[in-house]
Design a protein around this motif. Structure first.
Motif, PDB file in Angstrom:
ATOM      1  N   GLU A   1     -14.981  36.044   5.207  1.00  0.00           N
ATOM      2  CA  GLU A   1     -15.517  37.386   5.478  1.00  0.00           C
ATOM      3  C   GLU A   1     -14.495  38.474   5.145  1.00  0.00           C
ATOM      4  O   GLU A   1     -14.841  39.517   4.582  1.00  0.00           O
ATOM      5  CB  GLU A   1     -15.922  37.499   6.956  1.00  0.00           C
ATOM      6  CG  GLU A   1     -17.030  36.552   7.379  1.00  0.00           C
ATOM      7  CD  GLU A   1     -18.331  36.798   6.634  1.00  0.00           C
ATOM      8  OE1 GLU A   1     -18.651  37.971   6.370  1.00  0.00           O
ATOM      9  OE2 GLU A   1     -19.011  35.817   6.289  1.00  0.00           O
ATOM     10  N   VAL A   2     -13.258  38.220   5.500  1.00  0.00           N
ATOM     11  CA  VAL A   2     -12.201  39.207   5.230  1.00  0.00           C
ATOM     12  C   VAL A   2     -11.958  39.325   3.727  1.00  0.00           C
ATOM     13  O   VAL A   2     -11.847  40.426   3.187  1.00  0.00           O
ATOM     14  CB  VAL A   2     -10.894  38.826   5.978  1.00  0.00           C
ATOM     15  CG1 VAL A   2      -9.730  39.697   5.526  1.00  0.00           C
ATOM     16  CG2 VAL A   2     -11.086  38.974   7.479  1.00  0.00           C
TER      17      VAL A   2
ATOM     18  N   HIS B   1     -11.772  28.939  10.774  1.00  0.00           N
ATOM     19  CA  HIS B   1     -11.780  29.455   9.401  1.00  0.00           C
ATOM     20  C   HIS B   1     -12.792  30.576   9.161  1.00  0.00           C
ATOM     21  O   HIS B   1     -12.778  31.190   8.098  1.00  0.00           O
ATOM     22  CB  HIS B   1     -12.114  28.309   8.449  1.00  0.00           C
ATOM     23  CG  HIS B   1     -13.512  27.790   8.624  1.00  0.00           C
ATOM     24  ND1 HIS B   1     -13.877  27.046   9.721  1.00  0.00           N
ATOM     25  CD2 HIS B   1     -14.629  27.940   7.877  1.00  0.00           C
ATOM     26  CE1 HIS B   1     -15.160  26.747   9.632  1.00  0.00           C
ATOM     27  NE2 HIS B   1     -15.646  27.279   8.525  1.00  0.00           N
TER      28      HIS B   1
ATOM     29  N   TRP C   1     -13.297  33.604   9.896  1.00  0.00           N
ATOM     30  CA  TRP C   1     -12.883  34.974   9.562  1.00  0.00           C
ATOM     31  C   TRP C   1     -12.443  35.108   8.107  1.00  0.00           C
ATOM     32  O   TRP C   1     -12.612  36.173   7.504  1.00  0.00           O
ATOM     33  CB  TRP C   1     -11.736  35.412  10.479  1.00  0.00           C
ATOM     34  CG  TRP C   1     -10.480  34.603  10.311  1.00  0.00           C
ATOM     35  CD1 TRP C   1     -10.176  33.439  10.953  1.00  0.00           C
ATOM     36  CD2 TRP C   1      -9.373  34.884   9.446  1.00  0.00           C
ATOM     37  NE1 TRP C   1      -8.945  32.970  10.544  1.00  0.00           N
ATOM     38  CE2 TRP C   1      -8.432  33.834   9.623  1.00  0.00           C
ATOM     39  CE3 TRP C   1      -9.083  35.910   8.551  1.00  0.00           C
ATOM     40  CZ2 TRP C   1      -7.221  33.795   8.930  1.00  0.00           C
ATOM     41  CZ3 TRP C   1      -7.876  35.866   7.857  1.00  0.00           C
ATOM     42  CH2 TRP C   1      -6.964  34.820   8.053  1.00  0.00           C
TER      43      TRP C   1
ATOM     44  N   GLY D   1      -6.289  29.894   8.884  1.00  0.00           N
ATOM     45  CA  GLY D   1      -7.721  29.778   8.591  1.00  0.00           C
ATOM     46  C   GLY D   1      -8.150  28.339   8.393  1.00  0.00           C
ATOM     47  O   GLY D   1      -9.031  28.049   7.587  1.00  0.00           O
TER      48      GLY D   1
ATOM     49  N   VAL E   1      -8.439  38.525  14.881  1.00  0.00           N
ATOM     50  CA  VAL E   1      -8.083  37.101  14.770  1.00  0.00           C
ATOM     51  C   VAL E   1      -6.567  36.923  14.814  1.00  0.00           C
ATOM     52  O   VAL E   1      -6.047  36.058  15.536  1.00  0.00           O
ATOM     53  CB  VAL E   1      -8.666  36.492  13.472  1.00  0.00           C
ATOM     54  CG1 VAL E   1      -8.123  35.090  13.241  1.00  0.00           C
ATOM     55  CG2 VAL E   1     -10.184  36.449  13.536  1.00  0.00           C
ATOM     56  N   GLN E   2      -5.868  37.756  14.044  1.00  0.00           N
ATOM     57  CA  GLN E   2      -4.408  37.631  13.997  1.00  0.00           C
ATOM     58  C   GLN E   2      -3.769  37.990  15.339  1.00  0.00           C
ATOM     59  O   GLN E   2      -2.772  37.382  15.740  1.00  0.00           O
ATOM     60  CB  GLN E   2      -3.837  38.530  12.892  1.00  0.00           C
ATOM     61  CG  GLN E   2      -4.275  38.152  11.488  1.00  0.00           C
ATOM     62  CD  GLN E   2      -3.845  36.759  11.087  1.00  0.00           C
ATOM     63  OE1 GLN E   2      -2.713  36.358  11.289  1.00  0.00           O
ATOM     64  NE2 GLN E   2      -4.769  35.997  10.529  1.00  0.00           N
TER      65      GLN E   2
ATOM     66  N   GLU F   1     -14.617  46.713   8.342  1.00  0.00           N
ATOM     67  CA  GLU F   1     -15.044  45.552   9.134  1.00  0.00           C
ATOM     68  C   GLU F   1     -14.092  44.376   8.914  1.00  0.00           C
ATOM     69  O   GLU F   1     -13.690  43.698   9.868  1.00  0.00           O
ATOM     70  CB  GLU F   1     -16.470  45.157   8.719  1.00  0.00           C
ATOM     71  CG  GLU F   1     -17.046  44.007   9.522  1.00  0.00           C
ATOM     72  CD  GLU F   1     -18.344  43.473   8.926  1.00  0.00           C
ATOM     73  OE1 GLU F   1     -18.671  42.316   9.208  1.00  0.00           O
ATOM     74  OE2 GLU F   1     -19.011  44.208   8.176  1.00  0.00           O
ATOM     75  N   ALA F   2     -13.710  44.173   7.655  1.00  0.00           N
ATOM     76  CA  ALA F   2     -12.781  43.082   7.322  1.00  0.00           C
ATOM     77  C   ALA F   2     -11.430  43.294   7.999  1.00  0.00           C
ATOM     78  O   ALA F   2     -10.837  42.347   8.530  1.00  0.00           O
ATOM     79  CB  ALA F   2     -12.605  42.996   5.804  1.00  0.00           C
TER      80      ALA F   2
ATOM     81  N   LYS G   1     -11.794  42.548  11.726  1.00  0.00           N
ATOM     82  CA  LYS G   1     -11.880  41.090  11.932  1.00  0.00           C
ATOM     83  C   LYS G   1     -10.502  40.446  11.779  1.00  0.00           C
ATOM     84  O   LYS G   1     -10.101  39.602  12.591  1.00  0.00           O
ATOM     85  CB  LYS G   1     -12.850  40.472  10.913  1.00  0.00           C
ATOM     86  CG  LYS G   1     -14.311  40.640  11.275  1.00  0.00           C
ATOM     87  CD  LYS G   1     -15.189  40.017  10.216  1.00  0.00           C
ATOM     88  CE  LYS G   1     -16.671  40.193  10.552  1.00  0.00           C
ATOM     89  NZ  LYS G   1     -17.547  39.717   9.482  1.00  0.00           N
ATOM     90  N   TYR G   2      -9.815  40.858  10.736  1.00  0.00           N
ATOM     91  CA  TYR G   2      -8.482  40.296  10.476  1.00  0.00           C
ATOM     92  C   TYR G   2      -7.535  40.607  11.636  1.00  0.00           C
ATOM     93  O   TYR G   2      -6.817  39.725  12.120  1.00  0.00           O
ATOM     94  CB  TYR G   2      -7.925  40.866   9.167  1.00  0.00           C
ATOM     95  CG  TYR G   2      -6.590  40.275   8.780  1.00  0.00           C
ATOM     96  CD1 TYR G   2      -6.510  38.999   8.223  1.00  0.00           C
ATOM     97  CD2 TYR G   2      -5.409  40.981   8.983  1.00  0.00           C
ATOM     98  CE1 TYR G   2      -5.286  38.449   7.879  1.00  0.00           C
ATOM     99  CE2 TYR G   2      -4.182  40.437   8.643  1.00  0.00           C
ATOM    100  CZ  TYR G   2      -4.130  39.170   8.090  1.00  0.00           C
ATOM    101  OH  TYR G   2      -2.916  38.622   7.758  1.00  0.00           O
TER     102      TYR G   2
END
Length: 262
Positions: A98-99, A93, A95, A88, A43-44, A35-36, A39-40
């Motif tokens: 959580e990551v 910020h 994400w 972030g 976002v990236q 999941e991390a 998400k990463y």
């Protein structure tokens, strides 16, 4: 990314950076790690798209892809947003904690330190073209909210994530006025963060409650960890106090007393 002057090369460097860290985030094959990683990546990828869009708009208007020639206002705002997402900074910020929570302490260390260097470099190279008010606002919000939101946490990695957000606020706020001080603040932040993550990794301490009881096993390491945490908080006469003091001093010199007070 750091050595490039062309937008496409900088973007390529950021992409390679992102793709290299994703397997490390999801290495444990735990659902939280997966999941991390997702998400990463999302976002990236969004931030990279904005950065590419920003550089394309700028190239369209100016006819050049040089990083230092960012003159188009829309491109400038888009770039600020993209870099804020990559770093972030508040309000992009969400994400980051959580990551960090979903990955191992060593990968979290990389995400908090080395992965911040390329975006900070791009920000430093373009800071003369960016909107100073927007940058200062993001920095103040990051410094304030990073510290405030960390108070409610019990997971060490989340606390360190919010600490990172707060420190990025300090680093960003001074960038337009003293780039050398920005680098000093970033290097000292890395210097104090590395031992903390390594200690957490060694002692397998992931919660505050575990940390409170681990001093019986490794008293010397815990004492060193306490001093490092105090340094990270900026307590004089420890190392972490120096950059914050210098940043406040520089802001006061720039007649930004209100900002320095906040």
């Amino acid at each position: 990314t750091i050595s490039s002057n062309h937008w496409m090369m900088a973007w390529t460097g950021l992409e390679i950076n992102t793709l290299a860290i994703i397997p490390l985030i999801s290495k444990s094959h735990h659902p939280r790690a997966t999941e991390a990683a997702i998400k990463y990546f999302l976002v990236q990828a969004a931030a990279s798209t904005l950065l590419l869009f920003s550089s394309t708009i700028n190239a369209w208007h100016t006819g050049q892809w040089d990083i230092s020639q960012l003159t188009q206002p829309t491109a400038s705002i888009l770039l600020t947003t993209a870099i804020s997402m990559k770093l972030g900074l508040v309000p992009f910020h969400f994400w980051f904690p959580e990551v960090l929570q979903g990955t191992s302490p060593i990968t979290a260390l990389l995400l908090s330190t080395m992965m911040k260097l390329p975006p900070i470099t791009i920000l430093m190279m373009t800071t003369h073209s960016l909107n100073p008010t927007l940058l200062t606002t993001l920095a103040i919000l990051s410094a304030a909210l990073g510290g405030w939101m960390g108070l409610n946490q019990t997971q060490l990695r989340k606390i360190l994530a919010f600490s990172s957000i707060s420190h990025l606020g300090w680093i960003t706020i001074i960038m337009a006025y003293d780039p050398k001080l920005t680098l000093l603040a970033f290097y000292l932040y890395c210097l104090t963060t590395i031992p903390i993550f390594l200690t957490i990794n060694t002692t397998k301490t992931l919660k505050l409650t575990t940390m409170m009881t681990s001093w019986t096993k490794t008293p010397a390491m815990n004492a060193a960890l306490m001093l490092t945490l105090l340094s990270l908080a900026g307590l004089p006469p420890l190392t972490g106090f120096l950059p914050k003091w210098l940043i406040i001093q520089e802001l006061t010199k720039q007649e930004m007393t209100f900002t320095a007070t906040i």
